[in-house]
Design a protein around this motif. Structure first.
Motif, PDB file in Angstrom:
ATOM      1  N   VAL A  37       0.830  -1.192   0.000  1.00  0.00           N
ATOM      2  CA  VAL A  37       0.000   0.000   0.000  1.00  0.00           C
ATOM      3  C   VAL A  37       0.872   1.254   0.000  1.00  0.00           C
ATOM      4  CG1 VAL A  37      -1.748   1.288   1.294  1.00  0.00           C
ATOM      5  CG2 VAL A  37      -1.860  -1.196   1.196  1.00  0.00           C
ATOM      6  N   GLU A  38       1.944   1.214   0.767  1.00  0.00           N
ATOM      7  CA  GLU A  38       2.792   2.391   0.899  1.00  0.00           C
ATOM      8  C   GLU A  38       4.203   1.954   1.274  1.00  0.00           C
ATOM      9  OE1 GLU A  38       3.079   6.214   3.897  1.00  0.00           O
ATOM     10  OE2 GLU A  38       1.176   5.182   3.683  1.00  0.00           O
ATOM     11  N   THR A  39       5.185   2.647   0.756  1.00  0.00           N
ATOM     12  CA  THR A  39       6.565   2.400   1.150  1.00  0.00           C
ATOM     13  C   THR A  39       7.182   3.712   1.607  1.00  0.00           C
ATOM     14  OG1 THR A  39       7.445   2.772  -1.059  1.00  0.00           O
ATOM     15  CG2 THR A  39       6.865   0.503  -0.489  1.00  0.00           C
ATOM     16  N   GLU A  40       8.032   3.599   2.595  1.00  0.00           N
ATOM     17  CA  GLU A  40       8.727   4.780   3.105  1.00  0.00           C
ATOM     18  C   GLU A  40      10.102   4.354   3.584  1.00  0.00           C
ATOM     19  OE1 GLU A  40       8.359   8.011   6.709  1.00  0.00           O
ATOM     20  OE2 GLU A  40       6.567   6.964   6.064  1.00  0.00           O
ATOM     21  N   PRO A  41      11.142   5.079   3.167  1.00  0.00           N
ATOM     22  CA  PRO A  41      12.485   4.718   3.631  1.00  0.00           C
ATOM     23  C   PRO A  41      12.631   4.982   5.124  1.00  0.00           C
ATOM     24  CG  PRO A  41      12.537   6.751   2.364  1.00  0.00           C
ATOM     25  CD  PRO A  41      11.138   6.227   2.282  1.00  0.00           C
TER      26      PRO A  41
END
Length: 111
Positions: free
Chosen positions: A7-11
């Motif tokens: 759904v979502e990726t974040e470093p």
């Protein structure tokens, strides 16, 4: 993997991964892979969580620096401009020499 999607990726910086894994270790027993991950972040994270967040905020204020670049810089903590150039070698971002110097000055504040 039927029915699952990202759904979502974040470093996330290594310092934050370390905090997450240590909290998880208090409640649950680790698998072999989780133990390896925790050992890795303990060994290679060069900055604590609070300073990593401040560093990432300062770096993202610079022109053409996205969060993923700031996280990579916070994880690696390069020591000179040549190292910073290597981090951005594959990126198609116009970064000036002045910006490289500013990045290095900001990183030096948190070293």
């Amino acid at each position: 993997m039927i029915g699952k999607k990202v759904v979502e990726t974040e470093p996330v910086p290594m310092a934050e991964v370390k905090v997450i894994l240590e909290k998880f270790a208090d409640k649950y027993e680790f698998t072999y892979e989780q133990n390896l991950a925790l050992e890795h972040v303990k060994k290679f994270s060069k900055i604590d969580y609070e300073n990593a967040q401040k560093l990432i905020e300062e770096l993202t204020e610079l022109p053409n620096i996205k969060k993923k670049h700031a996280v990579r810089l916070a994880d690696l903590m390069p020591e000179d401009i040549a190292d910073i150039r290597l981090i951005f070698a594959k990126e198609r971002i116009p970064i000036k020499n002045k910006d490289f110097e500013n990045i290095l000055k900001i990183i030096e504040k948190y070293r």
